[in-house]
Design a protein around this motif. Structure first.
Motif, PDB file in Angstrom:
ATOM      1  N   MET A  65      51.670  93.605   8.885  1.00 63.64           N
ATOM      2  CA  MET A  65      51.621  93.473  10.344  1.00 63.64           C
ATOM      3  C   MET A  65      50.371  92.688  10.739  1.00 63.64           C
ATOM      4  O   MET A  65      49.284  92.942  10.223  1.00 63.64           O
ATOM      5  N   GLU A  66      50.534  91.744  11.650  1.00 66.74           N
ATOM      6  CA  GLU A  66      49.395  90.927  12.061  1.00 66.74           C
ATOM      7  C   GLU A  66      48.416  91.728  12.904  1.00 66.74           C
ATOM      8  O   GLU A  66      48.815  92.595  13.690  1.00 66.74           O
ATOM      9  N   SER A  67      47.128  91.397  12.744  1.00 66.05           N
ATOM     10  CA  SER A  67      46.115  92.034  13.567  1.00 66.05           C
ATOM     11  C   SER A  67      46.210  91.516  14.995  1.00 66.05           C
ATOM     12  O   SER A  67      46.820  90.471  15.261  1.00 66.05           O
ATOM     13  N   LYS A  68      45.607  92.264  15.902  1.00 64.89           N
ATOM     14  CA  LYS A  68      45.610  91.849  17.306  1.00 64.89           C
ATOM     15  C   LYS A  68      44.929  90.493  17.462  1.00 64.89           C
ATOM     16  O   LYS A  68      45.384  89.636  18.224  1.00 64.89           O
ATOM     17  N   ARG A  69      43.849  90.293  16.687  1.00 68.81           N
ATOM     18  CA  ARG A  69      43.128  89.025  16.759  1.00 68.81           C
ATOM     19  C   ARG A  69      44.007  87.882  16.273  1.00 68.81           C
ATOM     20  O   ARG A  69      44.010  86.795  16.855  1.00 68.81           O
ATOM     21  N   MET A  70      44.780  88.107  15.202  1.00 68.87           N
ATOM     22  CA  MET A  70      45.659  87.074  14.695  1.00 68.87           C
ATOM     23  C   MET A  70      46.721  86.688  15.723  1.00 68.87           C
ATOM     24  O   MET A  70      47.027  85.508  15.925  1.00 68.87           O
ATOM     25  N   VAL A  71      47.270  87.674  16.399  1.00 70.47           N
ATOM     26  CA  VAL A  71      48.266  87.401  17.435  1.00 70.47           C
ATOM     27  C   VAL A  71      47.649  86.553  18.542  1.00 70.47           C
ATOM     28  O   VAL A  71      48.265  85.595  19.029  1.00 70.47           O
ATOM     29  N   GLN A  72      46.404  86.892  18.953  1.00 70.68           N
ATOM     30  CA  GLN A  72      45.721  86.130  19.994  1.00 70.68           C
ATOM     31  C   GLN A  72      45.523  84.678  19.564  1.00 70.68           C
ATOM     32  O   GLN A  72      45.758  83.739  20.337  1.00 70.68           O
ATOM     33  N   ILE A  73      45.084  84.485  18.307  1.00 70.16           N
ATOM     34  CA  ILE A  73      44.849  83.140  17.808  1.00 70.16           C
ATOM     35  C   ILE A  73      46.160  82.361  17.743  1.00 70.16           C
ATOM     36  O   ILE A  73      46.245  81.199  18.160  1.00 70.16           O
ATOM     37  N   ARG A  74      47.198  82.992  17.235  1.00 73.75           N
ATOM     38  CA  ARG A  74      48.495  82.330  17.108  1.00 73.75           C
ATOM     39  C   ARG A  74      49.002  81.844  18.470  1.00 73.75           C
ATOM     40  O   ARG A  74      49.490  80.723  18.612  1.00 73.75           O
ATOM     41  N   LEU A  75      48.870  82.704  19.473  1.00 72.06           N
ATOM     42  CA  LEU A  75      49.381  82.363  20.797  1.00 72.06           C
ATOM     43  C   LEU A  75      48.508  81.328  21.500  1.00 72.06           C
ATOM     44  O   LEU A  75      49.005  80.383  22.112  1.00 72.06           O
TER      45      LEU A  75
END
Length: 313
Positions: A1-11
């Protein structure tokens, strides 16, 4: 599962991530290696990765080059003009970024890195993208554009659309010109020519609307009664021997240039002319004051019974 930070960076970064951001996003070296070898991710520039397969769109190319340059890198040239919303953007096969001088980064793929010792204090971010100021972007774009018409169109748009002022362009040209190669000096001087034409165009429109002044001749050929050639002012009211110059010391890059302007003024004065000088800023910010000054000078000459001594051809 992606970290919250990874989701932010991806978006926020369109699916792109820089190597320096991996640890904070919870991506280990082993996971990075696996994502790349499995084909789920791809390397688009050194230490810059796309978390998807397929090509990059234009915005992703801009962001990838910016990520390659570092956290304080600024897009410049045509890339920055795109972010600012210019219509007339010179063609450039590369995405150019400014980085602080001393940083060791080589050209890579579609990214070109330009070290600079001049911080751009007027740069403002546009979302996740960080363009240089419009004035700096225009001057940098001119360095890599061989089409004078495109340069003129870009300069005109920069002022007419309110991206920057002529004075801001002139200051940027003066700074960029120091230490430039002859070829690049020629490019930035083309920007000055564009700025001058914009300011002169504004002055033409302003004086043409006067109910007091006769028709103004622009860039006329002047001679004395014996045929001796005189300097050419920007604008000329023949019956009053009244010249109008739209200029500024900011346009001159050396004492010799400034002294040349003074000699031109003195030569016209010796022949009996009155020459009024205005800066681009005056024409732009105080058009009524400029028009009133020219009208007063004209009426004063006419009321004094002055008769023209200078020939116009």
């Amino acid at each position: 599962m992606e970290s919250k930070r990874m989701v932010q960076i991806r978006l926020s970064q369109g699916g792109l991530i820089a190597h320096r951001q991996l640890a904070g996003a919870g991506v280990t070296r082993g996971r990075l290696r696996w994502m790349l070898t499995s084909g789920r991710w791809q390397r688009v520039l050194p230490r810059v990765y796309a978390m998807f397969t397929g090509g990059l769109d234009r915005r992703q190319r801009l962001l990838a080059a910016q990520l390659y340059g570092g956290d304080d890198a600024l897009l410049t040239g045509a890339a920055a003009l795109e972010v600012h919303g210019f219509r007339y953007v010179p063609r450039d096969a590369f995405v150019r970024v400014l980085v602080p001088r001393g940083r060791r980064l080589r050209p890579a793929g579609f990214a070109r890195v330009h070290p600079t010792a001049r911080p751009d204090r007027h740069a403002r971010p546009n979302g996740v993208l960080r363009p240089s100021s419009a004035a700096r972007a225009v001057v940098d774009a001119a360095r890599f554009c061989a089409d004078a018409r495109r340069v003129r169109a870009m300069v005109a748009e920069s002022v007419q659309a309110g991206h920057c002022t002529p004075d801001e362009l002139v200051r940027e040209v003066a700074d960029a010109r120091r230490g430039a190669t002859p070829a690049r000096r020629a490019a930035v001087e083309e920007v000055v020519a564009g700025v001058r034409s914009i300011a002169e165009g504004q002055a033409r429109e302003l004086l043409a609307g006067s109910t007091v002044l006769p028709a103004v001749a622009w860039n006329p050929r002047l001679t004395e009664p014996d045929g001796t050639r005189l300097p050419t002012p920007d604008g000329w009211i023949a019956e009053a021997d009244l010249g109008v110059e739209v200029d500024s010391r900011a346009y001159h890059f050396s004492p010799d240039d400034w002294e040349r302007t003074l000699r031109r003024h003195a030569r016209l004065s010796e022949a009996g002319a009155v020459v009024l000088h205005f800066t681009p800023r005056q024409v732009r910010d105080d058009p009524r004051g400029v028009l009133a000054a020219v009208e007063r000078a004209y009426l004063s000459r006419m009321r004094s019974g002055y008769r023209s001594r200078i020939k116009t051809s």
